[in-house]
Design a protein around this motif. Structure first.
Motif, PDB file in Angstrom:
ATOM      1  N   GLY A   1      -0.423  10.334   0.523  1.00  0.00           N
ATOM      2  CA  GLY A   1      -1.881   9.771   0.442  1.00  0.00           C
ATOM      3  C   GLY A   1      -2.305   9.769  -1.006  1.00  0.00           C
ATOM      4  O   GLY A   1      -2.082  10.255  -1.954  1.00  0.00           O
ATOM      5  N   PHE A   2      -3.526   8.988  -1.159  1.00  0.00           N
ATOM      6  CA  PHE A   2      -4.155   8.776  -2.405  1.00  0.00           C
ATOM      7  C   PHE A   2      -5.071   9.780  -2.741  1.00  0.00           C
ATOM      8  O   PHE A   2      -5.548  10.415  -1.807  1.00  0.00           O
ATOM      9  CB  PHE A   2      -4.794   7.375  -2.492  1.00  0.00           C
ATOM     10  CG  PHE A   2      -4.029   6.173  -2.082  1.00  0.00           C
ATOM     11  CD1 PHE A   2      -3.180   5.524  -3.097  1.00  0.00           C
ATOM     12  CD2 PHE A   2      -4.103   5.478  -0.902  1.00  0.00           C
ATOM     13  CE1 PHE A   2      -2.264   4.494  -2.967  1.00  0.00           C
ATOM     14  CE2 PHE A   2      -3.254   4.530  -0.673  1.00  0.00           C
ATOM     15  CZ  PHE A   2      -2.342   4.067  -1.791  1.00  0.00           C
ATOM     16  N   GLN A   3      -5.445  10.044  -3.793  1.00  0.00           N
ATOM     17  CA  GLN A   3      -6.467  11.224  -4.054  1.00  0.00           C
ATOM     18  C   GLN A   3      -7.401  10.613  -5.002  1.00  0.00           C
ATOM     19  O   GLN A   3      -7.056   9.837  -6.025  1.00  0.00           O
ATOM     20  CB  GLN A   3      -5.659  12.394  -4.747  1.00  0.00           C
ATOM     21  CG  GLN A   3      -4.698  13.098  -4.049  1.00  0.00           C
ATOM     22  CD  GLN A   3      -4.081  14.063  -4.787  1.00  0.00           C
ATOM     23  OE1 GLN A   3      -4.170  14.455  -5.813  1.00  0.00           O
ATOM     24  NE2 GLN A   3      -3.291  15.010  -4.134  1.00  0.00           N
TER      25      GLN A   3
ATOM     26  N   SER B   1      -2.486  15.884   5.980  1.00  0.00           N
ATOM     27  CA  SER B   1      -2.661  16.107   4.570  1.00  0.00           C
ATOM     28  C   SER B   1      -1.798  17.205   3.916  1.00  0.00           C
ATOM     29  O   SER B   1      -1.179  17.769   4.811  1.00  0.00           O
ATOM     30  CB  SER B   1      -3.973  16.845   4.312  1.00  0.00           C
ATOM     31  OG  SER B   1      -4.128  18.138   4.974  1.00  0.00           O
TER      32      SER B   1
ATOM     33  N   ALA C   1       1.383   3.937  -2.822  1.00  0.00           N
ATOM     34  CA  ALA C   1       1.115   5.558  -2.464  1.00  0.00           C
ATOM     35  C   ALA C   1       2.281   6.099  -3.090  1.00  0.00           C
ATOM     36  O   ALA C   1       2.096   7.242  -3.499  1.00  0.00           O
ATOM     37  CB  ALA C   1       0.874   5.591  -1.070  1.00  0.00           C
TER      38      ALA C   1
ATOM     39  N   ILE D   1      -4.262   1.172   4.180  1.00  0.00           N
ATOM     40  CA  ILE D   1      -4.994   2.305   3.780  1.00  0.00           C
ATOM     41  C   ILE D   1      -5.243   3.017   4.990  1.00  0.00           C
ATOM     42  O   ILE D   1      -5.291   4.516   4.910  1.00  0.00           O
ATOM     43  CB  ILE D   1      -6.327   1.860   3.158  1.00  0.00           C
ATOM     44  CG1 ILE D   1      -6.326   1.142   2.010  1.00  0.00           C
ATOM     45  CG2 ILE D   1      -7.374   2.836   2.966  1.00  0.00           C
ATOM     46  CD1 ILE D   1      -7.239   0.402   1.171  1.00  0.00           C
TER      47      ILE D   1
ATOM     48  N   VAL E   1       0.721  -1.178  -0.098  1.00  0.00           N
ATOM     49  CA  VAL E   1      -0.137  -0.074   0.013  1.00  0.00           C
ATOM     50  C   VAL E   1       0.791   1.163  -0.124  1.00  0.00           C
ATOM     51  O   VAL E   1       0.811   2.214  -0.726  1.00  0.00           O
ATOM     52  CB  VAL E   1      -1.084   0.161   1.265  1.00  0.00           C
ATOM     53  CG1 VAL E   1      -1.584   1.295   1.355  1.00  0.00           C
ATOM     54  CG2 VAL E   1      -1.786  -1.066   1.095  1.00  0.00           C
TER      55      VAL E   1
ATOM     56  N   TRP F   1      -7.757   6.254  -4.151  1.00  0.00           N
ATOM     57  CA  TRP F   1      -8.150   5.287  -3.108  1.00  0.00           C
ATOM     58  C   TRP F   1      -8.569   3.987  -3.291  1.00  0.00           C
ATOM     59  O   TRP F   1      -8.395   2.954  -2.581  1.00  0.00           O
ATOM     60  CB  TRP F   1      -9.083   6.005  -2.120  1.00  0.00           C
ATOM     61  CG  TRP F   1      -8.511   7.167  -1.244  1.00  0.00           C
ATOM     62  CD1 TRP F   1      -8.779   8.525  -1.890  1.00  0.00           C
ATOM     63  CD2 TRP F   1      -7.868   7.166  -0.226  1.00  0.00           C
ATOM     64  NE1 TRP F   1      -7.954   9.216  -0.729  1.00  0.00           N
ATOM     65  CE2 TRP F   1      -7.359   8.421   0.016  1.00  0.00           C
ATOM     66  CE3 TRP F   1      -7.298   6.180   0.517  1.00  0.00           C
ATOM     67  CZ2 TRP F   1      -6.744   8.644   1.302  1.00  0.00           C
ATOM     68  CZ3 TRP F   1      -6.470   6.441   1.716  1.00  0.00           C
ATOM     69  CH2 TRP F   1      -6.277   7.759   1.904  1.00  0.00           C
TER      70      TRP F   1
ATOM     71  N   TRP G   1      -4.428   6.921   5.278  1.00  0.00           N
ATOM     72  CA  TRP G   1      -5.383   7.926   5.676  1.00  0.00           C
ATOM     73  C   TRP G   1      -5.068   8.877   6.726  1.00  0.00           C
ATOM     74  O   TRP G   1      -5.352  10.189   6.935  1.00  0.00           O
ATOM     75  CB  TRP G   1      -6.654   7.378   5.798  1.00  0.00           C
ATOM     76  CG  TRP G   1      -7.640   8.170   6.139  1.00  0.00           C
ATOM     77  CD1 TRP G   1      -8.392   8.965   5.062  1.00  0.00           C
ATOM     78  CD2 TRP G   1      -8.541   8.314   7.290  1.00  0.00           C
ATOM     79  NE1 TRP G   1      -9.525   9.626   5.542  1.00  0.00           N
ATOM     80  CE2 TRP G   1      -9.534   9.052   6.935  1.00  0.00           C
ATOM     81  CE3 TRP G   1      -8.387   7.785   8.539  1.00  0.00           C
ATOM     82  CZ2 TRP G   1     -10.648   9.634   7.952  1.00  0.00           C
ATOM     83  CZ3 TRP G   1      -9.373   8.138   9.298  1.00  0.00           C
ATOM     84  CH2 TRP G   1     -10.460   8.945   9.100  1.00  0.00           C
TER      85      TRP G   1
END
Lengths: 322, 224
Positions: free
Chosen positions: A286-288, A274, A69, A266, A65, A292, A270
């Motif tokens: 992080g994912f956008q 940010s 990322a 995840i 993960v 995700w 999360w």
């Protein structure tokens, strides 16, 4: 634009174009996952290989993960750096004090007539001061120093010809130096590209390690169940029947372990601060948006890999045991 | 069904037997005798394809076992019921599931449910159906092995010292079961040292007695 997104979209499109084949594979996969309870019971559960598979798949999925990322974040970063720097250029004018204003005006006239230039603006003395302050301090007597005049050029994304502009400036504004940021942009994009490569390499190493660990666990389970295999053969079991009992068990264990590891990964991503709050590079890990959903592929891929690795190990081991 | 054509076998530089020819026809009843180490178990393993003859040919239902792939050998084994001296069960499964195992691996579980109760009664193991194999006595294990060997109604039954761990009464009971199967048309081959068992069988059924000695297969019987 995210460069991995088209690959994901193409994969989904290909799956969508093959409904009949996908349905057939889907039915087979479901039948495999549902399994044959009687056949499954023929192979006794083996404690340590079960835990080894679960833990390995979980830990590797957790790491995957983060690697994913990283790959996606550096992909975005490369795009952003490339796009932002590609849309600006800087003109530097060096001339004695009395000629500098005339040269600036001439340069701005040239820039106004240059295709691809959306805006050209000479930096004010205050802006020059602010730029130099980090290196020379706040009390800099700027008017007594031969500081060049900077002109900020904003490009409109059209046909901007840097070489042509340089030639015109050389003729009309001698001493003007145009910097279209190519020198800066290339190493930044290269650095981001290498980071992305590291992310992808990490994913591949994680995949290879997971495959190797699951193969070893499967081989250990097969060796520990040599007597079971002998009895099954004695009563007419084909190799594929024996292998299937092991393969299904290891595939499901790997999928469960990877599912848990992915979920934990995840949540961990999360929980990272940010980018808006803290700024900087790592906080943008992080994912956008739809990104995700990308980690959800990890348990599926781990299960597919466990299936292939265990099946190959089981059939190889069964051949060797004959 | 099973035919040996000039079969030779050896290991570690020692020849166990050579030029061995025989055939197991439907409804035949054979005993295989011989001193320990003569190769009786090896011969049985050649019959069900666990070993491959380096010399000669073992034909299983008209096909050369040495040229068959692993799947074909597995399918041929489904036509052969095997009773080992050490029985060989899956110790984590109850007796009933062990007996059903040949049907399970063949994907024919549905047939087993109807036959199992009758078969358990036939071998006298109705009460032990739910027990695990290690909980059974030697005689009960042998009968369970026989039940497992016949649940698919195989064409051939091979038994390797099936009475090795049994008392005389239990041996008689097992022999009776094998004779019943033979009368149903099954070919039976029993490898044994037990001369009393052979004599008891001769009194009830037409048998052919083969003696494996000095690497050769001889016809025996008159002296028994």
């Amino acid at each position: 634009m995210n460069r991995l997104a088209p690959i994901l979209r193409t994969t989904l499109a290909l799956l969508g174009q093959l409904p009949a084949r996908a349905a057939w594979h889907g039915r087979r996969a479901l039948a495999f996952l549902a399994g044959d309870p009687q056949a499954d019971r023929a192979v006794p559960p083996t404690g340590f290989t079960a835990w080894l598979t679960l833990l390995t798949a979980g830990a590797m999925a957790f790491l995957a993960v983060f690697a994913l990322a990283l790959a996606l974040a550096t992909d975005r970063l490369a795009d952003r750096w490339g796009a932002e720097l590609a849309q600006t250029a800087t003109l530097r004018l060096s001339a004695p004090g009395e000629e500098l204003a005339a040269q600036t005006a001439a340069a701005l006239r040239v820039l106004e007539q240059t295709p691809g230039v959306a805006q050209a603006r000479a930096l004010t003395p205050e802006e020059n001061q602010a730029l130099l302050e980090p290196w020379l301090g706040p009390d800099l007597p700027l008017e007594s120093l031969p500081v060049p005049q900077l002109v900020e050029i904003t490009l409109d994304g059209g046909d901007f010809d840097a070489a042509g502009l340089r030639a015109r400036l050389e003729a009309e504004v001698p001493g003007a130096v145009l910097d279209d940021h190519t020198r800066w942009r290339a190493p930044l994009i290269e650095a981001a590209g290498r980071l992305r490569g590291l992310g992808v390499l990490s994913l591949l190493l994680i995949a290879a390690s997971t495959g190797a660990m699951i193969t070893l666990a499967a081989q250990a389970a097969l060796a520990a169940n040599a007597q079971v295999i002998r009895v099954l053969r004695l009563v007419g079991a084909r190799d594929i029947y024996i292998a299937r009992a092991f393969v299904r068990r290891f595939t499901l264990r790997a999928a469960w372990g990877a599912g848990a590891g992915t979920l934990a990964g995840i949540v961990a991503v999360w929980l990272l601060p940010s980018a808006d709050t803290a700024g900087g590079f790592l906080t943008g890990l992080g994912f956008q948006g739809a990104g995700w959903l990308a980690p959800l592929l990890i348990p599926v891929l781990v299960a597919v890999m466990a299936f292939a690795a265990t099946r190959a190990a089981a059939l190889r081991s069964l051949r060797a045991q004959s | 069904m099973i035919e040996f054509q000039s079969v030779g076998y050896g290991y570690g530089g020692r020849t166990l037997f050579q030029g061995l020819s025989m055939a197991l026809a439907p409804g035949s009843f054979h005993f295989l005798t011989g001193p320990s180490g003569a190769g009786k178990t090896t011969l049985l393993k050649l019959c069900y394809g666990e070993l491959v003859a380096p010399q000669g040919r073992v034909m299983l239902w008209g096909r050369n076992a040495g040229a068959m792939d692993r799947d074909a050998v597995a399918l041929a084994r489904r036509r052969i019921g095997i009773v080992h001296q050490d029985c060989q069960f899956l110790d984590h499964l109850p007796v009933a599931e062990n007996i059903l195992l040949p049907l399970t691996v063949a994907g024919r579980q549905a047939e087993g449910d109807a036959n199992l109760r009758e078969l358990l009664a036939w071998v006298g193991l109705t009460q032990q159906a739910g027990q695990l194999p290690p909980e059974l006595s030697g005689g009960e294990r042998q009968r369970a092995a026989l039940a497992r060997a016949v649940i698919t109604s195989p064409d051939v039954i091979l038994a390797d010292e099936p009475t090795g761990n049994l008392d005389w009464e239990m041996s008689q009971r097992l022999l009776t079961l094998l004779i019943e199967l033979n009368r149903m048309g099954k070919a039976v081959l029993i490898a044994t040292h037990d001369l009393n068992l052979i004599r008891a069988a001769k009194a009830q059924v037409a048998t052919r007695i083969l003696r494996l000695r000095d690497g050769r297969l001889q016809q025996a019987g008159a002296d028994l």
